[in-house]
Design a protein around this motif. Structure first.
Motif, PDB file in Angstrom:
ATOM      1  N   ASN A 284       0.363  -0.952   0.070  1.00  0.00           N
ATOM      2  CA  ASN A 284       0.166  -0.201  -0.096  1.00  0.00           C
ATOM      3  C   ASN A 284       0.663   1.484   0.056  1.00  0.00           C
ATOM      4  O   ASN A 284       0.342   2.349  -0.229  1.00  0.00           O
ATOM      5  CB  ASN A 284      -1.074  -0.205   1.207  1.00  0.00           C
ATOM      6  CG  ASN A 284      -0.361  -0.006   2.881  1.00  0.00           C
ATOM      7  OD1 ASN A 284       0.290  -1.138   2.236  1.00  0.00           O
ATOM      8  ND2 ASN A 284      -0.488   0.717   3.612  1.00  0.00           N
ATOM      9  N   HIS A 285       1.917   1.553   0.530  1.00  0.00           N
ATOM     10  CA  HIS A 285       2.585   2.150  -0.348  1.00  0.00           C
ATOM     11  C   HIS A 285       3.459   2.382  -1.338  1.00  0.00           C
ATOM     12  O   HIS A 285       5.020   3.321  -1.420  1.00  0.00           O
ATOM     13  CB  HIS A 285       4.432   2.490   1.313  1.00  0.00           C
ATOM     14  CG  HIS A 285       3.364   2.769   1.948  1.00  0.00           C
ATOM     15  ND1 HIS A 285       4.020   1.945   3.627  1.00  0.00           N
ATOM     16  CD2 HIS A 285       2.402   2.964   2.704  1.00  0.00           C
ATOM     17  CE1 HIS A 285       2.739   2.291   4.940  1.00  0.00           C
ATOM     18  NE2 HIS A 285       3.135   3.149   3.610  1.00  0.00           N
ATOM     19  N   MET A 286       3.239   1.352  -2.323  1.00  0.00           N
ATOM     20  CA  MET A 286       3.576   1.579  -3.712  1.00  0.00           C
ATOM     21  C   MET A 286       2.990   2.363  -4.390  1.00  0.00           C
ATOM     22  O   MET A 286       1.596   2.612  -4.365  1.00  0.00           O
ATOM     23  CB  MET A 286       4.013   0.306  -4.537  1.00  0.00           C
ATOM     24  CG  MET A 286       4.464  -0.821  -4.295  1.00  0.00           C
ATOM     25  SD  MET A 286       6.636  -0.279  -3.804  1.00  0.00           S
ATOM     26  CE  MET A 286       7.317   0.131  -5.982  1.00  0.00           C
ATOM     27  N   THR A 287       3.333   2.782  -5.276  1.00  0.00           N
ATOM     28  CA  THR A 287       2.404   4.344  -6.492  1.00  0.00           C
ATOM     29  C   THR A 287       2.463   3.688  -8.098  1.00  0.00           C
ATOM     30  O   THR A 287       4.088   3.107  -8.397  1.00  0.00           O
ATOM     31  CB  THR A 287       2.751   5.452  -6.233  1.00  0.00           C
ATOM     32  OG1 THR A 287       3.882   6.088  -6.086  1.00  0.00           O
ATOM     33  CG2 THR A 287       2.091   5.406  -4.875  1.00  0.00           C
ATOM     34  N   MET A 288       1.948   3.932  -8.298  1.00  0.00           N
ATOM     35  CA  MET A 288       2.010   4.639 -10.063  1.00  0.00           C
ATOM     36  C   MET A 288       2.482   5.267 -10.314  1.00  0.00           C
ATOM     37  O   MET A 288       1.536   6.166  -9.940  1.00  0.00           O
ATOM     38  CB  MET A 288       1.028   3.400 -10.724  1.00  0.00           C
ATOM     39  CG  MET A 288       0.170   2.075 -10.210  1.00  0.00           C
ATOM     40  SD  MET A 288      -0.349   1.326 -12.012  1.00  0.00           S
ATOM     41  CE  MET A 288      -1.870   2.409 -11.602  1.00  0.00           C
ATOM     42  N   ALA A 289       3.385   6.222 -11.611  1.00  0.00           N
ATOM     43  CA  ALA A 289       4.157   7.114 -11.789  1.00  0.00           C
ATOM     44  C   ALA A 289       4.813   7.119 -12.782  1.00  0.00           C
ATOM     45  O   ALA A 289       5.619   6.335 -12.657  1.00  0.00           O
ATOM     46  CB  ALA A 289       4.822   7.715 -10.038  1.00  0.00           C
ATOM     47  N   GLU A 290       4.629   7.805 -14.076  1.00  0.00           N
ATOM     48  CA  GLU A 290       4.729   7.627 -15.306  1.00  0.00           C
ATOM     49  C   GLU A 290       6.433   7.736 -15.116  1.00  0.00           C
ATOM     50  O   GLU A 290       7.106   7.505 -16.074  1.00  0.00           O
ATOM     51  CB  GLU A 290       4.653   9.082 -16.069  1.00  0.00           C
ATOM     52  CG  GLU A 290       3.015   8.520 -16.842  1.00  0.00           C
ATOM     53  CD  GLU A 290       2.875   8.878 -17.546  1.00  0.00           C
ATOM     54  OE1 GLU A 290       3.077  10.468 -17.836  1.00  0.00           O
ATOM     55  OE2 GLU A 290       0.973   9.603 -18.166  1.00  0.00           O
TER      56      GLU A 290
END
Ligand code: ADP
Ligand code: MG
Length: 359
Positions: A284-290
Motif C-alpha cells: 500500500n506504499h507503492m504507487t504508479m507514476a510515469e
C-alpha cells in the motif's frame, strides 16, 4: 498479580535445541500472542510455561515465584487447546464442573459458578448436551468455559480457533478479547496467523526457529520491524523486498540488482555507501507514476471493487505487489512505472537482516 517472566528459557529434545534462550516479560493482565511459522516452538514454549513440558534451562517466573519445579496442576494456569479435549461421555455441565469437583469445591458453589460462566459464554442452554451434539464453535466455548470456571491466574491458549471456519473464527476472536477485558487476567495465546495476532494482542512475541525475533505492540511491529523476518511476517499482503547496493556516489540512492536506481530517505536510516541493503516497502506504499524509477511487468490483477492488487516482477525478477485504493486496471504483460513512497520505506542490512533505522 500474575506477571509471567521467562529468563533464558531453553528446551532441547535429545540433541535438537528447539527453544534457544528466550527472555520475555509479560505484564499482569496483558494479552500476549506468540506468533510464528509452524514448527518454530510456540506450543513447546506454552507447554513449558504450563508445566506440561519440563524445561532444559533458565527460569520461568509466575507472579513472584520461580515455578520451574512446580507441577502443572499447582501453577494456577488453565490451558485451552485446538482439539478442545472435552470428555465425550460427559454433558456440558459435567465437563464444566469436573475441574472444581476434583478440588472438592462445595456443590452449590460449583453450580453457581458453572451457571455464571455458561451464561457469560452463551452456552447456558446447552448444559445437558454431550460434546457430539454441539457445533465446533459451541465445543470451543465449552473448552474455554472449562478454563474460566477454574479462575486461573493465567490463561494459555494453543491455536484454539484453528478448527473453526473463517467466519466463526472472526466472531470467536472478538469474543475471546471481550472475555479478556471482562476477566482482566493475563492471557498467552499461540497462533500461526498474523492477522489473529494483530487483532487480538496487547503485545506480540514473534518467534522463529526457537528464538524471539521481536516483542512489542502490534503496530510497533508493523511500523518498526527490527529485522527482515518480522517485516515479512507481519502484514498482509507481505512487504515487498528490493535487494541492491547503496550507491558509492550518493547514500540516498539504491542501485537495484539489474541496474535501476531507487531513491532512499535522506535520514532515519544508517546506510553507508556501497553497502548491500534490502529496501522494504508495503504494497500500500507503492504507487504508479510515469516517472517511477522501476519498471514492473504485470503478472496478474485482482480488483475487489474498493481496492485493487497488482502483482508483477521487476526486470531483475524480483516479485512486487501493489495495493491501490479504488478500481485500478492493468493489462497482463504490460510494463508499469512504479515508485515506493520514499518516506514510508524500511531499510535492512542484507547480510544480517537487521533494520538500519537509527533509533
Ligand atoms: P509450533 O507449535 O510453533 O508449530 P512446536 O513447539 O510444536 O512448534 O515444535 C517446535 C519444534 O520442536 C519442532 O521442530 C518439533 O518437531 C519439535 N518437537 C516438539 N515436540 C517434540 C518432542 N516431544 N520430541 C521431539 N521434538 C519435538
Ligand atoms: Mg503448535
Amino acid at each position: 498479580m500474575a506477571r509471567v517472566e521467562l529468563k533464558q528459557v531453553r528446551k532441547s529434545f535429545g540433541s535438537a535445541e528447539v527453544i534457544k534462550g528466550i527472555d520475555l516479560d509479560i505484564a499482569h493482565g496483558e494479552f500476549c500472542v506468540f506468533v510464528g511459522p509452524s514448527g518454530c516452538g510456540k506450543s513447546t514454549l506454552l507447554r513449558m510455561i504450563s508445566g506440561l513440558e519440563p524445561i532444559s534451562g533458565g527460569d520461568i517466573v509466575i507472579g513472584d515465584e520461580v515455578v520451574n519445579d512446580i507441577p502443572a496442576a499447582d501453577r494456577g494456569l488453565a490451558m485451552v487447546f485446538q482439539s478442545y479435549a472435552l470428555y465425550p461421555h460427559m454433558t456440558v455441565r459435567q465437563n464444566l464442573s469436573f475441574g472444581l469437583e476434583n478440588i472438592n469445591t462445595p456443590r452449590a458453589e460449583i453450580d453457581a459458578k458453572v451457571e455464571e460462566v455458561a451464561k457469560m459464554l452463551q452456552i447456558d442452554m446447552l448444559l445437558a448436551r454431550r460434546p457430539k451434539d454441539l457445533s465446533g464453535g459451541q465445543r470451543q466455548r465449552v473448552a474455554i468455559g472449562r478454563a474460566v470456571v477454574r479462575e486461573p491466574r493465567v490463561f494459555l491458549f494453543d491455536e484454539p480457533l484453528s478448527n473453526l471456519d473463517a467466519e466463526l473464527r472472526v466472531d470467536m476472536r472478538s469474543e475471546i478479547t471481550a472475555l479478556h477485558r471482562r476477566l482482566e487476567n493475563t492471557m498467552i495465546y499461540v497462533t500461526h496467523d498474523q492477522v489473529e495476532a494483530m487483532t487480538m494482542a496487547d503485545k506480540i512475541a514473534v518467534l522463529r526457529l526457537g528464538a524471539l525475533e521481536q516483542f512489542g505492540r502490534p503496530l510497533d511491529l508493523y511500523n518498526r520491524p527490527r529485522n527482515l523476518f518480522v517485516a515479512g511476517f507481519i502484514g498482509s499482503p507481505k512487504m515487498n523486498f528490493l535487494a541492491g547496493r547503496v550507491s558509492t556516489q550518493d547514500a540516498r540512492l539504491l542501485e537495484l540488482e539489474g541496474g535501476e536506481t531507487v531513491p532512499l530517505p535522506a535520514d532515519g536510516f544508517a546506510q553507508r555507501p556501497g553497502e548491500a541493503v534490502t529496501l522494504g516497502v508495503r504494497p500500500n506504499h507503492m504507487t504508479m507514476a510515469e516517472d517511477g524509477p522501476a519498471g514492473m511487468t504485470v503478472r496478474s490483477v485482482e480488483q475487489l471493487g474498493g481496492e485493487s492488487y497488482i502483482y508483477g516482477t521487476l526486470a531483475n525478477g524480483t516479485a512486487l505487489t501493489l495495493h491501490l485504493p479504488g478500481q485500478i486496471g492493468a493489462t497482463i504483460g504490460e510494463t508499469l512505472r512504479v515508485a515506493p513512497k520514499t518516506e514510508e520505506v524500511h531499510l535492512f542490512d542484507t547480510d544480517t537482516g537487521l533494520s538500519l533505522r537509527r533509533d
